[in-house]
Design a protein around this motif. Structure first.
Motif, mmCIF file in Angstrom:
data_model
loop_
_atom_site.group_PDB
_atom_site.id
_atom_site.type_symbol
_atom_site.label_atom_id
_atom_site.label_comp_id
_atom_site.label_asym_id
_atom_site.label_seq_id
_atom_site.Cartn_x
_atom_site.Cartn_y
_atom_site.Cartn_z
ATOM 1 N N ASN A 70 12.976 1.856 6.649
ATOM 2 C CA ASN A 70 12.982 0.436 6.277
ATOM 3 C C ASN A 70 12.226 -0.005 4.561
ATOM 4 O O ASN A 70 11.683 0.861 4.911
ATOM 5 N N ILE A 71 12.689 -1.061 3.587
ATOM 6 C CA ILE A 71 11.918 -1.094 3.008
ATOM 7 C C ILE A 71 10.509 -1.456 3.456
ATOM 8 O O ILE A 71 10.264 -2.505 4.512
ATOM 9 N N ASP A 72 9.825 -1.089 3.206
ATOM 10 C CA ASP A 72 8.248 -1.474 3.427
ATOM 11 C C ASP A 72 7.386 -3.201 3.516
ATOM 12 O O ASP A 72 7.741 -3.772 2.675
ATOM 13 N N PRO A 73 7.974 -3.708 4.497
ATOM 14 C CA PRO A 73 7.839 -5.163 4.295
ATOM 15 C C PRO A 73 6.655 -5.264 4.546
ATOM 16 O O PRO A 73 6.234 -6.758 3.773
ATOM 17 N N PHE A 74 5.537 -4.546 4.075
ATOM 18 C CA PHE A 74 4.265 -5.105 4.024
ATOM 19 C C PHE A 74 3.734 -4.350 1.907
ATOM 20 O O PHE A 74 2.687 -5.280 2.037
ATOM 21 N N PRO A 141 -0.785 -1.982 2.223
ATOM 22 C CA PRO A 141 -0.742 -2.518 4.275
ATOM 23 C C PRO A 141 -0.674 -1.639 5.604
ATOM 24 O O PRO A 141 0.841 -1.710 5.228
ATOM 25 N N ASN A 142 -1.067 -2.267 6.432
ATOM 26 C CA ASN A 142 -0.476 -1.601 7.530
ATOM 27 C C ASN A 142 0.487 -0.585 7.411
ATOM 28 O O ASN A 142 0.475 -0.246 8.069
ATOM 29 N N SER A 143 -0.530 0.912 6.601
ATOM 30 C CA SER A 143 -0.284 1.954 6.696
ATOM 31 C C SER A 143 -1.357 2.711 6.440
ATOM 32 O O SER A 143 -2.656 2.331 6.826
ATOM 33 N N THR A 144 -1.045 4.247 7.644
ATOM 34 C CA THR A 144 -2.287 5.073 7.916
ATOM 35 C C THR A 144 -1.524 6.607 6.553
ATOM 36 O O THR A 144 -2.474 7.781 5.961
ATOM 37 N N HIS A 145 -0.748 6.993 6.754
ATOM 38 C CA HIS A 145 -0.248 8.217 5.858
ATOM 39 C C HIS A 145 1.037 7.435 4.488
ATOM 40 O O HIS A 145 1.251 6.209 5.126
ATOM 41 N N PHE A 146 0.850 8.574 3.528
ATOM 42 C CA PHE A 146 2.182 7.821 1.927
ATOM 43 C C PHE A 146 2.543 9.515 1.290
ATOM 44 O O PHE A 146 1.855 11.020 2.594
ATOM 45 N N MET A 147 3.544 9.233 1.326
ATOM 46 C CA MET A 147 4.503 10.426 0.365
ATOM 47 C C MET A 147 5.158 9.839 -0.745
ATOM 48 O O MET A 147 5.314 9.120 -0.418
ATOM 49 N N LYS A 148 4.599 11.046 -1.805
ATOM 50 C CA LYS A 148 5.354 10.381 -2.867
ATOM 51 C C LYS A 148 6.420 11.260 -3.066
ATOM 52 O O LYS A 148 6.408 12.594 -2.680
ATOM 53 N N LEU A 149 7.795 10.974 -3.610
ATOM 54 C CA LEU A 149 9.049 10.652 -3.480
ATOM 55 C C LEU A 149 9.226 11.317 -4.673
ATOM 56 O O LEU A 149 9.082 11.196 -5.812
ATOM 57 N N GLU A 150 10.169 12.363 -5.238
ATOM 58 C CA GLU A 150 10.886 13.196 -6.838
ATOM 59 C C GLU A 150 11.956 12.335 -6.509
ATOM 60 O O GLU A 150 12.873 12.560 -5.374
#
Length: 150
Positions: A70-74, A141-150
């Motif tokens: 999804n598009i992140d709603p937060f 908000p409401n996230s625990t992990h992330f990844m940069k995309l290329e």
């Protein structure tokens, strides 16, 4: 491992997901029931630009894993995607299917988003996502992990 296929679940067929929803509830996870409820009431149908819901199926057409984007709603940023409602059937774990499905979602996400985030509250999922390349951090908000995309 038996042959599998990854398909877009568009539209979501409730008969396809009933078994994994029930299994997830037995494990104490409520998020697949929320997936079905949100889809039925129109709150989240995975149809906004860049969004998608994927399923992994056996050759017998049994759904054994599911995951959405999804598009992140937060985040208040349409270029941030959120991995959602990710589940692999208990008897198919540790076979590489989860990684295969996440990689499919990431590939789709790179076409629409610059960053991908998720939220998990289990240590097993934390290890899984970090092994795939996510970093542990609450960037939005409401996230625990992330990844940069290329």
């Amino acid at each position: 491992m038996r042959m599998i296929s990854i398909k877009l679940l568009e539209p979501l067929r409730f008969n396809d997901v009933a078994d994994v929803v029930n299994e997830s509830l037995e494990e104490g996870f409520n998020f697949l029931r929320r997936l079905v409820n949100d889809y039925q009431n129109g709150q989240n149908t995975f149809r906004m630009l860049g969004e998608a819901l994927f399923g992994v199926f056996t050759m017998e057409n049994e759904l054994i894993a599911i995951g959405g984007l999804n598009i992140d709603p937060f985040a208040n940023n349409p270029k941030v995607g959120r991995l959602r409602r990710f589940y692999v059937s208990k008897s198919y774990r540790r076979m590489g299917l989860g990684k295969l499905l996440v990689n499919e979602i990431i590939e789709h996400a790179t076409l629409h988003f610059t960053e991908l985030v998720l939220h998990t509250d289990t240590s097993e999922a934390d290890v899984f996502y970090r092994a795939i390349g996510f970093e542990k951090a609450s960037r939005y908000p409401n996230s625990t992990h992330f990844m940069k995309l290329e």
